[in-house]
Design an enzyme around this catalytic site. Structure first.
Site, mmCIF file in Angstrom:
data_model
loop_
_atom_site.group_PDB
_atom_site.id
_atom_site.type_symbol
_atom_site.label_atom_id
_atom_site.label_comp_id
_atom_site.label_asym_id
_atom_site.label_seq_id
_atom_site.Cartn_x
_atom_site.Cartn_y
_atom_site.Cartn_z
ATOM 1 N N TYR A 118 16.158 -12.263 -3.895
ATOM 2 C CA TYR A 118 15.053 -11.953 -4.846
ATOM 3 C C TYR A 118 16.431 -13.243 -5.632
ATOM 4 O O TYR A 118 17.750 -13.682 -5.865
ATOM 5 C CB TYR A 118 15.308 -10.855 -5.977
ATOM 6 C CG TYR A 118 14.387 -11.446 -6.481
ATOM 7 C CD1 TYR A 118 13.682 -10.715 -7.648
ATOM 8 C CD2 TYR A 118 15.318 -11.728 -8.592
ATOM 9 C CE1 TYR A 118 12.572 -10.998 -8.682
ATOM 10 C CE2 TYR A 118 14.492 -11.539 -9.128
ATOM 11 C CZ TYR A 118 13.036 -11.585 -9.565
ATOM 12 O OH TYR A 118 12.825 -11.549 -10.624
ATOM 13 N N GLU A 206 9.890 -17.594 -10.066
ATOM 14 C CA GLU A 206 10.365 -15.791 -9.874
ATOM 15 C C GLU A 206 10.406 -16.249 -8.621
ATOM 16 O O GLU A 206 8.920 -16.737 -7.693
ATOM 17 C CB GLU A 206 9.738 -15.486 -10.380
ATOM 18 C CG GLU A 206 10.317 -14.085 -9.605
ATOM 19 C CD GLU A 206 9.321 -12.595 -9.671
ATOM 20 O OE1 GLU A 206 8.374 -12.615 -9.630
ATOM 21 O OE2 GLU A 206 10.100 -11.798 -10.342
#
Ligand code: GDP
Ligand code: MN
Length: 396
Positions: A118, A206
């Site tokens: 992530y 993101e």
């Protein structure tokens, strides 16, 4: 402003980031056509069909599916295109899918297992810095990781006066446990991502998941971007990425009329000048036992035209049972606003909901008189309390 995954990936690619390649399609046959094109370009025989909507969690909602041949690309695209996709982020009504991204399958098996990470960059208002957030727990909901395994969240704050330093990018790559080529690629990935974030005036980039392939390459499989609306004037190429199909049609119409409108779920529509007064008005509506149906700021110059546009938008919401107009006449005179309300009311015709108009400030009395003598289902009020009581009466 939000953009789609395929657009965010295009943007990343411009900055030299390796991405899961793909092409967008709006019909099943176009999906097959671009899958063939992707095969010619990358050699991939397996594809991922990904719903393009402005919401995450698509995988969980059935909006991301693997296709192992062209027939499956067609079948899956037929199912996903036009569906009302419900994900943990869309709310129960879901979002209609207008486009799919046909992407190469990048989870191919090799000597080692592919691994998901992530990575995001966002503005941290508390420290007035940009922060890079990374985790070895990719592909999962980051909020869930933060709650259950806070120790698995890596945060690196960037001093905006000096920018991202090389050692910081290396520190993150080390913390993710990467070595060799994957480490080198991750450092380059972080630097490119930061540059893309800064240069697009974004408030969020993101990438979840960032993939380490079985041959130790780092690539972006997904990407979510929030752009700062106030900076779009200097990014015409990004402004063009706007997809109004993803926005509430009433909010789009309001924007075209320079009105600040946010739709809510209540039954009392409101039209106010000034955001602060609009917030206070929503409070009075609650106090009187109603629920605001919207936030609507008509801005400084409330006139017949803006009042009419506001009316039309509020009246398109079937939940609205009453409308409260709360205008402070500072620069704009109350009698002009009152005339505007009466004019707009007559012009629109067949308005079946009662309207309470509270005018305060310059020529407030004259304004109230115009409202009261109009012979319409429009009632005047001078004080906030009076306005609240009248709303209560008409709702009862
Ligand atoms: P999101 O659910 O909206 O965040 O959409 P993503 O683009 O992140 O995709 C969801 C999940 O689908 C990912 O976490 C992956 O596990 C999976 N996925 C995405 N691309 C591929 C792929 O090329 N191959 C395989 N096998 N799975 C993929
Ligand atoms: Mn994702």
């Amino acid at each position: 402003m939000n953009i789609h995954e395929y657009q965010a990936k295009e943007l990343l690619k411009r900055y030299g980031v390796r991405i899961q390649e793909g092409f967008v399609a709006d019909t099943p046959s176009k999906a097959v056509e671009v899958a063939r094109q992707l095969n010619a370009q990358t050699g991939t025989n397996w594809f991922v069909v990904k719903a393009q909507i402005h919401a995450g969690g698509r995988g969980k909602g059935g909006g991301v599916k693997l296709a192992k041949n062209y027939d499956e690309v067609r079948e899956i695209s037929e199912k996903i295109l036009g569906m009302q996709l419900v994900t943990p982020q869309t709310g129960p009504e879901g979002k209609k899918v207008h486009k799919v991204l046909i992407a190469q399958d990048v989870y191919y098996p090799g000597e080692s297992q592919p691994k998901e990470y992530y990575m995001s960059i966002l503005l941290d208002r508390a420290t007035a810095r940009n922060v890079i957030i990374a985790s070895t727990e990719g592909g999962m909901d980051i909020e869930e990781v933060a709650e259950k395994h806070p120790e698995k969240i890596i945060k690196e704050y960037i001093d905006t006066r000096v920018g991202l330093r090389d050692f910081q990018a290396r520190k993150i790559a080390f913390a993710l446990g990467l070595e060799g080529n994957a480490h080198k690629e991750m450092v380059a990935f972080i630097k490119s991502l930061y540059k893309a974030y800064l240069e697009s005036d974004a408030s969020l980039f993101e990438v979840n998941p960032v993939l380490k392939t079985s041959d130790n390459k780092i690539l972006a499989v997904d990407c979510k971007v929030n752009l700062d609306d106030n900076s779009l004037f200097r990014h015409p190429d990004l402004a063009e990425m706007r997809d109004i199909l993803e926005e509430d049609p009433l909010e789009v119409e309001a924007g075209e009329n320079d009105l600040n409108y946010v739709k809510l779920d209540g039954n009392v529509g409101c039209m106010v000048n000034g955001a602060g007064l609009a917030m206070a008005t929503m409070d009075i509506i609650k106090l009187s036992g109603g629920e605001p149906a919207n936030f609507l700021d008509v801005g400084g110059g409330a006139n017949a035209k803006t009042v009419e546009a506001g009316f039309r938008i509020i009246l398109k919401d079937p939940n609205v049972k009453a409308i409260l107009i709360n205008i402070f006449g500072g620069i704009v005179r109350c009698d002009r606003v009152a005339n505007g309300v009466v004019e707009a009311y007559k012009k629109i015709g067949n308005i079946n909901v009662p309207i309470i108009v509270r005018l305060q400030g310059t020529n407030a009395q004259e304004g109230a008189k115009i409202i009261d003598e109009s012979g319409l289902k429009v009632y005047s009020a001078i004080t906030l309390q009076e306005a609240a009581q009248k709303v209560q009466q008409v709702l009862a």
